[in-house]
Design an enzyme around this catalytic site. Structure first.
Site, PDB file in Angstrom:
ATOM      1  N   TYR A 156      -2.050   0.282  10.602  1.00 51.95           N
ATOM      2  CA  TYR A 156      -2.005  -0.179   9.206  1.00 51.95           C
ATOM      3  C   TYR A 156      -0.708   0.239   8.520  1.00 51.95           C
ATOM      4  CZ  TYR A 156      -3.667  -0.932   4.399  1.00 51.95           C
ATOM      5  OH  TYR A 156      -3.818  -1.341   3.089  1.00 51.95           O
TER       6      TYR A 156
ATOM      7  N   SER B  94       0.854  -1.189   0.000  1.00 53.90           N
ATOM      8  CA  SER B  94       0.000   0.000   0.000  1.00 53.90           C
ATOM      9  C   SER B  94       0.888   1.236   0.000  1.00 53.90           C
ATOM     10  CB  SER B  94      -0.860   0.007   1.274  1.00 53.90           C
ATOM     11  OG  SER B  94      -1.526   1.241   1.429  1.00 53.90           O
TER      12      SER B  94
HETATM   13  C1  8X3 Z   1      -4.981   1.565   1.142  1.00 58.05           C
HETATM   14  C2  8X3 Z   1      -4.504   2.949   0.969  1.00 58.05           C
HETATM   15  O1  8X3 Z   1      -4.475   5.331   1.913  1.00 58.05           O
HETATM   16  O2  8X3 Z   1      -6.138   3.824   2.826  1.00 58.05           O
HETATM   17  O3  8X3 Z   1      -3.990   0.641   1.308  1.00 58.05           O
HETATM   18  O4  8X3 Z   1      -3.837   3.562   3.413  1.00 58.05           O
HETATM   19  S1  8X3 Z   1      -4.758   3.934   2.351  1.00 58.05           S
END
Ligand code: 8X3
Length: 255
Positions: A151, A138
């Site tokens: 994340y 990502s």
């Molecule tokens: C997804 C992109 O910007 O939501 O992996 O992290 S974001």
């Protein structure tokens, strides 16, 4: 069936995973679709077979050793392509309010899940003589954003895992690559992040004329895996035109 090259896709029940499974089947791969939800996998398999593709499904949670063992068994002795797509985000709390259970899940799926599946399939990727691993990372694995730490840290971990594996396999016939998407509008990514809150999920894409869709990423992955065997696309960062950077998104606000 014997002449097909094999591609394994995790997180194949929806979004980028499902689109990638269909795209690789259309390229002639025998696709092994792995995900937790078997009902979704069954309908995906029907769709792929109706289009003339070869497909097998495995109910597989990438956090389970026994599920991943079964995935390796069904995938067979030779695996040409592994798309480590299973992953996802949970929440958008600042570090000061971190939900440690959510962080644990994000690390378990986005990082340890990739290690578990890769470890199990690596002998078959080497045996294939020209294997390729595509880790679905990502932009969150390249930059930080407020509230995203569980994340972003997990996807940074995945990015470094990818680089490390490429170093370790430098003399093996296996390419190791990462695709790092930005804003992709799928049915579930933002809905999962916000625990089913549809309004919050939709707001992520507010005013963005054309976010990427799962098929855009599937198309890019297909390109990466169909380059000649000596061509390793280390990292492919892919965002919609409207997203210059994670924070810099062109939104048209209705007047
Ligand atoms: C997804 C992109 O910007 O939501 O992996 O992290 S974001």
């Amino acid at each position: 069936m014997g002449t097909h090259r094999t591609a394994v896709v995790t997180g194949a029940s929806s979004g980028i995973g499902a689109a990638t499974a269909k795209a690789l089947a259309a390229q002639g791969f025998r696709v092994v679709c792995a995900a937790r939800r078997s009902d979704r996998l069954t309908s995906l398999a029907e769709e792929i077979r109706a289009a003339g593709g070869a497909c097998e499904v495995v109910t597989c949670d990438v956090t389970s050793d026994s599920d991943v063992g079964e995935l390796a068994r069904i995938s067979g002795d030779k695996v040409d392509v592994l798309v480590n797509n299973a992953g996802g985000a949970q929440g958008l709390e600042p570090v000061s309010g971190a939900d440690l259970d959510a962080w644990q899940t994000m690390f378990d799926v986005n990082v340890l899940g990739v290690v578990r599946v890769t470890k199990a399939l690596l002998p078959a990727l080497v045996s294939a003589g020209d294997g390729i691993i595509v880790n679905v990372g990502s932009v969150a694995g390249r930059t930080a954003y407020e509230g995203g730490a569980g994340y972003t840290a997990a996807k940074h971990g995945l990015a470094v895992l990818t680089e490390t594996l490429r170093l370790e396999l430098f003399d093996q016939p296996v390419r190791v690559t990462e695709i790092a998407p930005g804003m992709v509008r799928t049915d579930e990514f933002s809905l999962t992040r916000f625990k089913g809150d549809r309004a919050r999920a939709d707001a992520v894409y507010d005013g963005v004329a054309e976010p990427l869709v799962a098929e855009d990423i599937a198309d890019a992955i297909t390109w990466m895996v169909t380059r000649p065997a000596h061509v390793n696309v280390d990292l492919l960062v892919i965002k919609p035109r409207a997203q210059a950077a994670s924070h810099k998104v062109h939104r048209v606000v209705a007047s």
